[in-house]
Each structure stands twice: as C-alpha cells, then as structure tokens.
Write an enzyme that holds these catalytic residues in place. Structure first.
Site, PDB file in Angstrom:
ATOM      1  N   GLU A 227       0.833  -1.207   0.000  1.00 27.33           N
ATOM      2  CA  GLU A 227       0.000   0.000   0.000  1.00 27.33           C
ATOM      3  C   GLU A 227       0.865   1.254   0.000  1.00 27.33           C
ATOM      4  OE1 GLU A 227      -3.241  -2.027   3.081  1.00 27.33           O
ATOM      5  OE2 GLU A 227      -2.055  -0.289   3.669  1.00 27.33           O
TER       6      GLU A 227
ATOM      7  N   CYS B  18       3.437   8.640   1.075  1.00 29.42           N
ATOM      8  CA  CYS B  18       3.766   7.712   2.165  1.00 29.42           C
ATOM      9  C   CYS B  18       3.976   6.337   1.529  1.00 29.42           C
ATOM     10  CB  CYS B  18       2.632   7.673   3.184  1.00 29.42           C
ATOM     11  SG  CYS B  18       2.930   6.522   4.555  1.00 29.42           S
TER      12      CYS B  18
ATOM     13  N   CYS C  30       5.510  -6.929   7.885  1.00 29.27           N
ATOM     14  CA  CYS C  30       6.509  -6.408   8.827  1.00 29.27           C
ATOM     15  C   CYS C  30       6.693  -7.437   9.935  1.00 29.27           C
ATOM     16  CB  CYS C  30       6.027  -5.084   9.420  1.00 29.27           C
ATOM     17  SG  CYS C  30       7.218  -4.292  10.536  1.00 29.27           S
TER      18      CYS C  30
ATOM     19  N   CYS D 182       4.398  -4.749  16.267  1.00 30.18           N
ATOM     20  CA  CYS D 182       3.740  -3.719  17.073  1.00 30.18           C
ATOM     21  C   CYS D 182       2.252  -4.028  17.190  1.00 30.18           C
ATOM     22  CB  CYS D 182       3.959  -2.342  16.453  1.00 30.18           C
ATOM     23  SG  CYS D 182       5.695  -1.863  16.363  1.00 30.18           S
TER      24      CYS D 182
ATOM     25  N   GLY E 260       5.877  -1.938   6.703  1.00 28.91           N
ATOM     26  CA  GLY E 260       7.241  -2.386   6.937  1.00 28.91           C
ATOM     27  C   GLY E 260       8.062  -1.439   7.791  1.00 28.91           C
ATOM     28  N   GLU E 261       9.176  -1.944   8.279  1.00 30.21           N
ATOM     29  CA  GLU E 261      10.161  -1.171   9.041  1.00 30.21           C
ATOM     30  C   GLU E 261      11.308  -0.832   8.091  1.00 30.21           C
ATOM     31  OE1 GLU E 261      12.912   0.650  10.950  1.00 30.21           O
ATOM     32  OE2 GLU E 261      11.015   0.331  12.033  1.00 30.21           O
TER      33      GLU E 261
ATOM     34  N   SER F 197      11.048   6.843   8.979  1.00 33.59           N
ATOM     35  CA  SER F 197      10.502   6.519  10.294  1.00 33.59           C
ATOM     36  C   SER F 197      10.956   5.127  10.711  1.00 33.59           C
ATOM     37  CB  SER F 197       8.970   6.568  10.243  1.00 33.59           C
ATOM     38  OG  SER F 197       8.414   6.173  11.478  1.00 33.59           O
TER      39      SER F 197
ATOM     40  N   SER G 113       9.368   6.041  16.406  1.00 34.07           N
ATOM     41  CA  SER G 113       8.108   5.685  17.057  1.00 34.07           C
ATOM     42  C   SER G 113       8.393   5.283  18.501  1.00 34.07           C
ATOM     43  CB  SER G 113       7.431   4.531  16.311  1.00 34.07           C
ATOM     44  OG  SER G 113       7.014   4.935  15.031  1.00 34.07           O
ATOM     45  N   LEU G 114       7.945   6.099  19.430  1.00 33.38           N
ATOM     46  CA  LEU G 114       8.185   5.834  20.846  1.00 33.38           C
ATOM     47  C   LEU G 114       6.955   5.184  21.481  1.00 33.38           C
ATOM     48  CD1 LEU G 114      10.454   6.232  22.930  1.00 33.38           C
ATOM     49  CD2 LEU G 114       9.298   8.341  23.626  1.00 33.38           C
ATOM     50  N   ASN G 115       5.836   5.915  21.481  1.00 35.48           N
ATOM     51  CA  ASN G 115       4.509   5.376  21.816  1.00 35.48           C
ATOM     52  C   ASN G 115       4.304   4.962  23.268  1.00 35.48           C
ATOM     53  OD1 ASN G 115       3.769   5.651  19.052  1.00 35.48           O
ATOM     54  ND2 ASN G 115       4.808   3.728  18.620  1.00 35.48           N
TER      55      ASN G 115
ATOM     56  N   ASN H 136      -5.706   5.379  14.991  1.00 35.92           N
ATOM     57  CA  ASN H 136      -6.654   5.160  13.898  1.00 35.92           C
ATOM     58  C   ASN H 136      -7.290   3.791  14.100  1.00 35.92           C
ATOM     59  OD1 ASN H 136      -8.069   5.062  11.506  1.00 35.92           O
ATOM     60  ND2 ASN H 136      -6.355   5.702  10.219  1.00 35.92           N
TER      61      ASN H 136
ATOM     62  N   CYS I 260      -1.854   1.652   7.933  1.00 37.24           N
ATOM     63  CA  CYS I 260      -1.032   0.654   7.237  1.00 37.24           C
ATOM     64  C   CYS I 260      -1.638  -0.744   7.354  1.00 37.24           C
ATOM     65  CB  CYS I 260       0.380   0.646   7.817  1.00 37.24           C
ATOM     66  SG  CYS I 260       1.286   2.150   7.480  1.00 37.24           S
TER      67      CYS I 260
END
Length: 360
Positions: A92, A105, A112, A116, A162-163, A194, A216-218, A292, A335
């Site tokens: 995508e 994007c 991935c 997460c 993906g990472e 990212s 990405s901390l989160n 989201n 994603c």
C-alpha cells in the site's frame, strides 16, 4: 539474464554502461529518462543511439507494480493505492494533500516482522523486503497521481508497510536515487525515514544521509512500550534517548518523536509528565497521533480532549508538540488495512490476530 534497471545505483549503472563499451555519461541520460521523465521503454529514450537502446533492451527490464485498487477520501482528498507486485504480493501507498504540501507515504516491505500490537501490518508478518525499484516505483506513481490533481509531490515519508531500517540496503539504494539531482532530485529536508527504533542501523543511516528521522516511541515507560512494541526488549527507551543525544544531527534539525495515543494505555497525565522528563532539552519535536481505529482491534482512540491536554502538558514544559492530522480515515488509510480488506474479501486472509490485551 536480465537485470532490473531501476534497482541499480548510478555507480552500478555506470559500470554496466562501461562494460557495454559506452561512455559513462550515458548513465546520467538514462537516470533522467527513468526518474525525471518516468519513461519505462528504451524505445522512447530518443537521445540515445538506436544500437545502444537495443543493447539495453537485451540486458535490462523495468520493475512493474500494478495499481489494482485506488480509494479517494471524501474527507481530505487523500488517495490510498493497493499495488500488486510481480510475484503477486501486495503493498500500500498513500498520497496526502495538505495545502501545498503533498506527501507520498511509501512502503518498504511486504508486511513487517516488528510485531507492534496496534499496527495492522504486524498481523501480516514479514513476507519479504521490497527492492529499491519497488520502493521507487511507488514514488513515481504517486508523483504522477499528484500531477493529475494539479499538484507537485513535495515530500516523501517512509511510513507505509514495513520497518524501513529492517530493509536497510534497499532503503538506502532508493535514497540514493531520491536525493540524486539526476534521479528524483528531492532535498534531504523533504524526506523522512521513520523507524520503531533499530538503533544500530539508525546510527549508520544518520552518518551517511541527512534525511529527517522519526522514531516511534509510543510509551513513556519500558513496561508499556515492551508490550506495545516487542523491539523495546532489544532497543529500550534508554537506548533511544541515548541515541538521540549522540546522533550526528545537523543544526536546526530535530528528530520527530511519534507517539500514538491509545485510550487507557498511554494517554494519561502521568504518561505526559514522564515523557517530558525523557525528552526535555533534546533536539526533538513530538507528533501526537490519535490512534486510527482498526476493525477487530480492542484498542480505541482517546477523546480529542485527552490529546489536547497531553499536548498542553508537553508544550508547557518546553517540548514542541503537534497533533498530527489524520488522513484517509474513511478509506482505511492505516497501514495494512486495505491489504487486509483485499485478502479477507477473497477468502485469503489466514493470519491470526496478533493483538493481545495490554494492561498497565
């Protein structure tokens, strides 16, 4: 044997050209045809000698990605595209419009492996890395799509499936093409990579490329982050903070800290205060992202007031903080959502839901 010409760096292409007993400057001509003009046929490269074009046709072919579904958001005009790859895998990409800022994007992997828990792509698992040609083809397609909407593509973010740092070689090969003035000719200021926090690769990337970095901390504690993001067991919050202090960041550049706000998980006043302690005085800015909602997920977005109060706490303590605008909420722009929908509709979705309950 044929090679994918859009998988090659300028140096690799020059070597091929020299081996064909052609002059090295032909490589730059090819680059401009492929990336600046978007041509995928050697016959159309009219300033190249005919016999040279014949040689190229015998050795090279172009990467093909085929758009099979395209969704237009009625809310903000963003466009999500599902591409079929040559091996029948799918990825995508999203084109986002925000005034004169037009952002592509793009994805770097099919699926991935980072796992997460709040991410739909994690449910897919890692199927394979994308080639640099497949990465670049997404950008070229979205660039043309922007032009069709009378806009110019201005920014590229590696925030799709993906990472990126888990596909480091192909990521950097694509960056070479993106930043090359004979390639896509984007400024490093307009490109963002990212990562969930693969620190060793992040150091290497930062030493060799001046692109923007987003981490990405989160979560503000290792307990919660380890449950949300398994990568934290290898590269924890302390390692991330240490890396931010030591990365060779150019003056006036800041690392973006991405923080997905999930109701009841990481969005409390305490979380905000802990985040202040972690980030205060560092060259960072924080992007708060309201979760989201994904179908069948137990996670929920917080009320907007929680996001505003979280932002206020950080700003009042000197941490630059923004609430990132969400694009494409009516077209499953998170994603992996369109990928999952496509497979489920065809009875092909066999992967289990990896999301598990998380309690503080």
């Amino acid at each position: 044997m044929t090679y994918k010409i859009d998988n090659l760096s300028i140096k690799e292409l020059q070597k091929f050209i020299i081996d064909l007993n052609e002059k090295p400057f032909r490589a730059k001509q090819l680059y401009k045809w492929i990336y600046q003009k978007g041509i995928t046929s050697f016959e159309e490269m009219t300033d190249l000698p005919l016999n040279f074009r014949d040689k190229l046709s015998d050795i090279f072919e172009f990467t093909k990605i085929t758009p099979i579904e395209q969704l237009l958001s009625k809310l903000d005009g963003s466009i999500k595209v599902l591409f079929e790859l040559e091996d029948k895998n799918y990825i995508e990409s999203v084109l986002m419009f925000d005034g004169e800022r037009v952002t592509a994007c793009v994805s770097t992997q099919v699926g991935c492996r980072m796992g997460c828990k709040f991410c739909n792509t994690a449910k897919i698992g890692l199927i394979r890395n994308l080639t640099s040609g497949e990465i670049i083809r997404q950008i070229i397609y979205l660039k043309d799509l922007a032009r069709q909407n009378n806009k110019l593509l201005s920014n590229i973010v590696f925030m799709g499936m993906g990472e990126p740092l888990d596909n480091y070689e192909n990521l950097t090969n694509s960056l070479d093409i993106i930043l090359d003035e004979d390639g896509l000719n984007f400024s490093h200021r307009k490109v963002t990579v990212s990562t969930c926090g693969i620190i060793d690769k992040l150091y290497t990337l930062s030493k060799n490329y001046k692109v923007n970095i987003a981490i990405s901390l989160n979560a503000s504690s290792n307990k919660i982050r380890s449950k949300l993001m398994p990568i934290n067991k290898k590269f924890n919050i302390e390692e991330i903070i240490k890396s931010i202090k030591n990365l060779p960041i150019p003056k006036r550049k800041r690392i973006t800290i991405e923080y997905v706000l999930i109701d009841g998980i990481n969005n409390t006043k305490r979380d905000a205060n802990l985040l202040v302690k972690l980030l205060k005085g560092l060259p960072v800015k924080v992007n708060l992202i309201v979760y989201n909602k994904i179908k069948d997920s137990q996670f929920n977005p917080p009320d907007l007031n929680y996001a505003l109060n979280f932002q206020k706490t950080l700003i009042n303590n000197g941490v630059a903080t923004f609430i990132r605008k969400s694009f494409g909420q009516d077209i499953e722009a998170a994603c992996g959502q369109l990928y999952a929908k496509y497979y489920k509709e065809r009875g092909l979705w066999k992967r289990s839901n990896l999301t598990q309950e998380i309690k503080q």
